[in-house]
Design an enzyme around this catalytic site. Structure first.
Site, PDB file in Angstrom:
ATOM      1  CE  LYS A  72      28.105  -2.788  -7.056  1.00 10.07           C
ATOM      2  NZ  LYS A  72      28.166  -1.846  -8.188  1.00 10.07           N
ATOM      3  CG  HIS A 122       4.378   4.115   8.439  1.00  8.69           C
ATOM      4  ND1 HIS A 122       4.453   4.951   7.334  1.00  8.69           N
ATOM      5  CD2 HIS A 122       3.872   2.935   7.971  1.00  8.69           C
ATOM      6  CE1 HIS A 122       4.014   4.298   6.262  1.00  8.69           C
ATOM      7  NE2 HIS A 122       3.668   3.079   6.623  1.00  8.69           N
ATOM      8  NE  ARG A 126       7.647   0.860   4.484  1.00  6.26           N
ATOM      9  CZ  ARG A 126       6.412   0.379   4.506  1.00  6.26           C
ATOM     10  NH1 ARG A 126       6.198  -0.875   4.213  1.00  6.26           N
ATOM     11  NH2 ARG A 126       5.390   1.143   4.832  1.00  6.26           N
ATOM     12  NE  ARG A 186      -1.630  -1.947   2.998  1.00  2.17           N
ATOM     13  CZ  ARG A 186      -1.604  -3.228   2.668  1.00  2.17           C
ATOM     14  NH1 ARG A 186      -2.505  -3.745   1.910  1.00  2.17           N
ATOM     15  NH2 ARG A 186      -0.650  -4.021   3.129  1.00  2.17           N
ATOM     16  CB  THR A 187       3.535   2.546   2.175  1.00  3.98           C
ATOM     17  OG1 THR A 187       2.836   2.148   3.346  1.00  3.98           O
ATOM     18  CG2 THR A 187       4.215   3.873   2.413  1.00  3.98           C
TER      19      THR A 187
HETATM   20  N1  ASP Z   1       1.784  -1.306   6.684  1.00  2.00           N
HETATM   21  C1  ASP Z   1       2.104  -0.922   8.034  1.00  2.00           C
HETATM   22  C2  ASP Z   1       3.589  -0.653   8.183  1.00  2.00           C
HETATM   23  O1  ASP Z   1       4.302  -0.621   7.208  1.00  2.00           O
HETATM   24  C3  ASP Z   1       1.595  -1.878   9.051  1.00  2.00           C
HETATM   25  C4  ASP Z   1       2.146  -3.277   9.015  1.00  2.00           C
HETATM   26  O2  ASP Z   1       3.029  -3.601   8.218  1.00  2.00           O
HETATM   27  O3  ASP Z   1       1.688  -4.056   9.844  1.00  2.00           O
HETATM   28  O4  ASP Z   1       4.047  -0.443   9.279  1.00  2.00           O
END
Ligand code: ASP
Length: 361
Positions: A80, A129, A101, A51-52
């Site tokens: 590397k 987050h 991320r 999703r993100t």
């Molecule tokens: N999608 C959310 C996160 O990246 C929650 C999860 O992964 O549980 O933190």
């Protein structure tokens, strides 16, 4: 350079502004369809995401911009041994804004230090987050019409659940919000978050039982037990199914309560809850895209603005013993801050672990 590393980098007024803009985008998408023409977003993901990353990319496309998608950084120069600082200096030649991320806590902060373009923290280990929180806040606003006076239950993995940490930091700034922290001993909220609640004078209680907490709640925020963050698989096995929200349990809730979840869900909400009008978790994902659109617009417009300092003074010294801290991966100057005699790592915020280098061991 303006970044979004932590939700508190945005003031309450700015969150209101983003919420209004996201609602306007939802109503008049065509008005924004060319707003980022000629601009590029890089999604730099060192950890899995569905999703993100997709919602960042959809957000940029819908603003008329384009996207460079790095979904698997294990195929990049990072293996590397390239540092985040170097990666950012390079990436900035190809894009106007970066969503990143990383599994290590404090990684986005370190990336931002040398980045000539805005960095958005799309999740740093179990730490925070902030853009999930933007999605969460828009959901609360659209569903309940207010942030004030709500009783918010957070259930499940409060220890490693970064979305929980960011949501608490955001919600504790509103009036008369009460937090009900529902978790087993092994998954309780970290000290630095409890401190934030105490400092804000927020009302909170830590409980074990979901069923007895449900009737008082306006928001029930369910979370997945974060298997990937456990050092001990036996502990994960013990707690993995500690809470399962079912239709039957939901029958004790207020008619206007909403159920949220950052997703992915594993077992913690049974599918018989999905058709209940109070189940807001799929609407939440749409809100994530809208808020990310608003955020990209804001950061690109204000990129030369100052990053809020948050009134923190950093000192050199100490050594963070959090094994997930970015200082464990990269050679960085040890930095800490001190509050009420407690030292806190400047990168990952772990504080019970920070020792002064002169303290031995
Ligand atoms: N999608 C959310 C996160 O990246 C929650 C999860 O992964 O549980 O933190």
């Amino acid at each position: 350079m303006r970044h979004l590393l932590d939700i508190t980098d945005l003031s309450v007024e700015e969150i209101e502004e983003l919420t209004r803009m996201a609602e306007d985008i939802a109503e008049h998408p065509q008005k924004y369809a060319e707003s980022c023409r000629g601009k590029k977003l890089i999604t730099l993901f060192f950890e899995p995401s569905t999703r993100t990353r997709m919602s960042f990319e959809a957000a940029m496309w819908e603003l008329g911009g384009s996207v460079i998608s790095c979904t698997d950084m294990s195929t990049s120069s990072v293996i590397k041994g390239e540092t985040l600082a170097d990666t950012m200096r390079v990436v900035a030649n190809y894009a106007d804004i970066v969503a990143m991320r990383h599994p290590y806590e404090g990684a986005a902060y370190v990336a931002s230090l040398k980045s000539p373009v805005p960095v958005i923290n799309a999740g740093d280990g179990g730490h925070c987050h902030p853009t999930q929180t933007l999605a969460d806040l828009l959901t609360v606003h659209r569903e309940l019409g207010t942030f004030d006076g709500l009783t918010v239950g957070l259930c499940g993995d409060l220890k490693y659940g970064r979305t929980v940490h960011s949501l608490i930091n955001a919600m504790l700034r509103y009036k008369d919000v009460k937090f009900v922290l529902i978790a087993p001993e092994e998954l309780k909220l970290p000290e630095y978050e409890l401190d934030a609640l105490k400092r804000a004078g927020a009302a909170y209680e830590e409980v074990r039982d979901l069923e007895s907490a449900i009737p008082s709640l306006d928001v029930l925020y369910m979370t997945r037990v974060q298997r990937e963050r456990f050092d001990d698989a036996a502990v994960y096995e013990r707690v993995k199914d500690c809470y399962v929200l079912t239709k039957e349990k939901l029958s004790a809730a207020k008619q206007k309560m909403i159920v949220m979840h950052p997703l992915p869900r594993v077992n913690e909400i049974s599918s018989d809850v999905d058709d209940d009008p109070r189940a807001a978790y799929f609407r939440q994902t749409m809100n994530g895209k809208l808020m990310r659109m608003a955020l990209i617009l804001k950061l690109l417009k204000e990129k030369d603005g100052a990053q809020p300092a948050g009134g923190k003074a950093w000192f050199v010294g100490g050594r963070c013993t959090n094994r997930k801290c970015i200082t464990r991966l990269e050679k960085l100057p040890p930095l800490y801050t001190e509050e009420n005699g407690v030292k806190k790592c400047a990168y990952c915020e772990a504080h019970e672990n920070v020792r002064d280098k002169n303290e031995g061991k």
